[in-house]
Design an enzyme around this catalytic site. Sequence first.
Site, short mmCIF file in Angstrom:
data_model
loop_
_atom_site.label_atom_id
_atom_site.label_comp_id
_atom_site.label_asym_id
_atom_site.label_seq_id
_atom_site.Cartn_x
_atom_site.Cartn_y
_atom_site.Cartn_z
N HIS A 135 1.05 -1.27 -0.42
CA HIS A 135 0.32 0.27 0.07
C HIS A 135 0.59 0.59 0.05
O HIS A 135 1.76 1.18 0.26
CB HIS A 135 -0.65 -0.24 0.94
CG HIS A 135 -1.86 -0.74 1.16
ND1 HIS A 135 -1.81 -2.34 1.62
CD2 HIS A 135 -3.57 -0.70 0.54
CE1 HIS A 135 -3.45 -2.69 0.72
NE2 HIS A 135 -4.29 -2.14 0.94
N LYS A 139 -0.58 5.33 4.50
CA LYS A 139 -1.56 3.94 5.08
C LYS A 139 -0.92 4.05 6.38
O LYS A 139 0.24 3.80 6.77
CB LYS A 139 -1.25 2.73 5.22
CG LYS A 139 -2.51 1.46 5.01
CD LYS A 139 -2.93 0.31 3.85
CE LYS A 139 -3.95 -0.38 4.62
NZ LYS A 139 -5.03 0.42 5.44
N1 LIG Z 1 -13.03 -0.52 2.88
C1 LIG Z 1 -12.05 -0.30 1.45
O1 LIG Z 1 -12.52 -0.18 1.02
C2 LIG Z 1 -11.13 0.82 1.80
C3 LIG Z 1 -10.52 1.58 0.95
C4 LIG Z 1 -10.00 2.24 1.24
C5 LIG Z 1 -9.08 2.67 1.97
N2 LIG Z 1 -10.24 2.05 2.38
C6 LIG Z 1 -9.80 2.64 4.82
O2 LIG Z 1 -10.51 4.00 4.83
C7 LIG Z 1 -10.42 4.64 5.44
C8 LIG Z 1 -10.03 6.49 5.17
O3 LIG Z 1 -9.09 6.03 3.88
P1 LIG Z 1 -7.85 7.03 3.45
O4 LIG Z 1 -7.29 7.03 2.01
O5 LIG Z 1 -9.35 8.74 2.99
O6 LIG Z 1 -7.01 8.43 4.44
P2 LIG Z 1 -6.74 10.22 4.87
O7 LIG Z 1 -6.15 10.18 5.65
O8 LIG Z 1 -6.70 10.47 3.08
O9 LIG Z 1 -9.09 9.89 4.93
C9 LIG Z 1 -8.63 10.58 5.87
C10 LIG Z 1 -9.41 12.15 6.81
O10 LIG Z 1 -10.36 11.81 7.70
C11 LIG Z 1 -10.19 12.97 8.50
N3 LIG Z 1 -10.38 12.59 9.50
C12 LIG Z 1 -9.84 13.09 10.85
N4 LIG Z 1 -10.64 12.93 12.20
C13 LIG Z 1 -12.21 12.88 11.19
C14 LIG Z 1 -13.40 12.83 12.50
N5 LIG Z 1 -13.53 13.33 13.55
N6 LIG Z 1 -14.19 13.12 11.56
C15 LIG Z 1 -14.07 12.69 9.98
N7 LIG Z 1 -13.09 13.04 9.68
C16 LIG Z 1 -12.08 13.23 10.32
C17 LIG Z 1 -8.55 13.28 8.18
O11 LIG Z 1 -8.92 14.37 8.26
C18 LIG Z 1 -8.53 12.92 6.13
O12 LIG Z 1 -9.11 14.03 5.65
C19 LIG Z 1 -8.52 4.00 5.72
O13 LIG Z 1 -8.60 3.60 7.11
C20 LIG Z 1 -8.57 3.30 5.01
O14 LIG Z 1 -7.77 2.45 5.61
C21 LIG Z 1 -11.32 1.55 3.36
#
Ligand SMILES: NC(=O)c1ccc[n+]([C@@H]2O[C@H](COP(=O)([O-])OP(=O)(O)OC[C@H]3O[C@@H](n4cnc5c(N)ncnc54)[C@H](O)[C@@H]3O)[C@@H](O)[C@H]2O)c1
Length: 238
Positions: A135, A139
Amino acid sequence: MNIALIGYGKMGKEIEQICLERNHTVSLIIDINNQADFTVENLKKADVAIEFSKPETALANIRKCFEADVPVVCGTTGWLEHFDSIVKESNESGKGFFYTSNYSLGVNIFFKMNQFLAKIMNNFPQYEVEMEEVHHTQKLDAPSGTAISLAHDIIKDLDRKQNWQLDGQDNAEALKITAVRRDTVPGIHTVKYESPVDFIEMTHSAKSRKGFALGAVVAAEFMAGKKGAFSMDDLLKF
Ligand SMILES: NC(=O)c1ccc[n+]([C@@H]2O[C@H](COP(=O)([O-])OP(=O)(O)OC[C@H]3O[C@@H](n4cnc5c(N)ncnc54)[C@H](O)[C@@H]3O)[C@@H](O)[C@H]2O)c1
């Protein structure tokens, strides 16, 4: 449908695009910098919430959606020590909750192939199994939620594996998982079986985040008006 986005990072932004392409209205966007808007009253204006934030914030965000009685589709990984209690809470109190460690259709097909291979490998003890996930460097959790799902299915179906180990020592009962962090890779998972004479390898490689985002929006459409906990098995009905 009115959709609330909780977490507006890489995934939140992809999901917003898919929502608009599918003629939904994004009625609320919540991130770290506008927590004052994250009220039960604002949430209630949405039919469904989609939550992709951080491992340490997912639980409180899901509970806020429960409080507002708005079904929540959660994609955040790395908080699974609380998963069983959230599923129990959702089923007992009739709050809509959908979770999968990976929303892409391709990965869910890959999950089924992995289960099938693990079952038949009970008859072929000469094959040792291990897994690698790759990844992007931002991550936060390792191994990935998807790798943990693949590992749980192998442990359930392959009698000679009892648990998984991240980058561990050689241990015949443990499924070894290697986590690599490189550049901007959206997600690569490989399950590898090796015998003295050959390798059998299965790889799923995401080209972009679009497949995850589409799956999350399709799950949100499925969850409108639903009560209780659901997973990809309920949505895809393989
Ligand atoms: N299930 C799936 O298919 C899948 C796919 C991709 C990513 N993910 C997971 O999704 C999550 C997010 O991934 P990403 O790539 O968008 O990460 P990212 O770091 O780009 O985005 C996360 C966002 O959450 C925000 N945040 C922080 N605290 C918060 C709060 N209290 N309330 C709301 N927002 C808040 C951050 O400021 C940031 O903008 C990760 O855990 C990743 O592993 C899951």
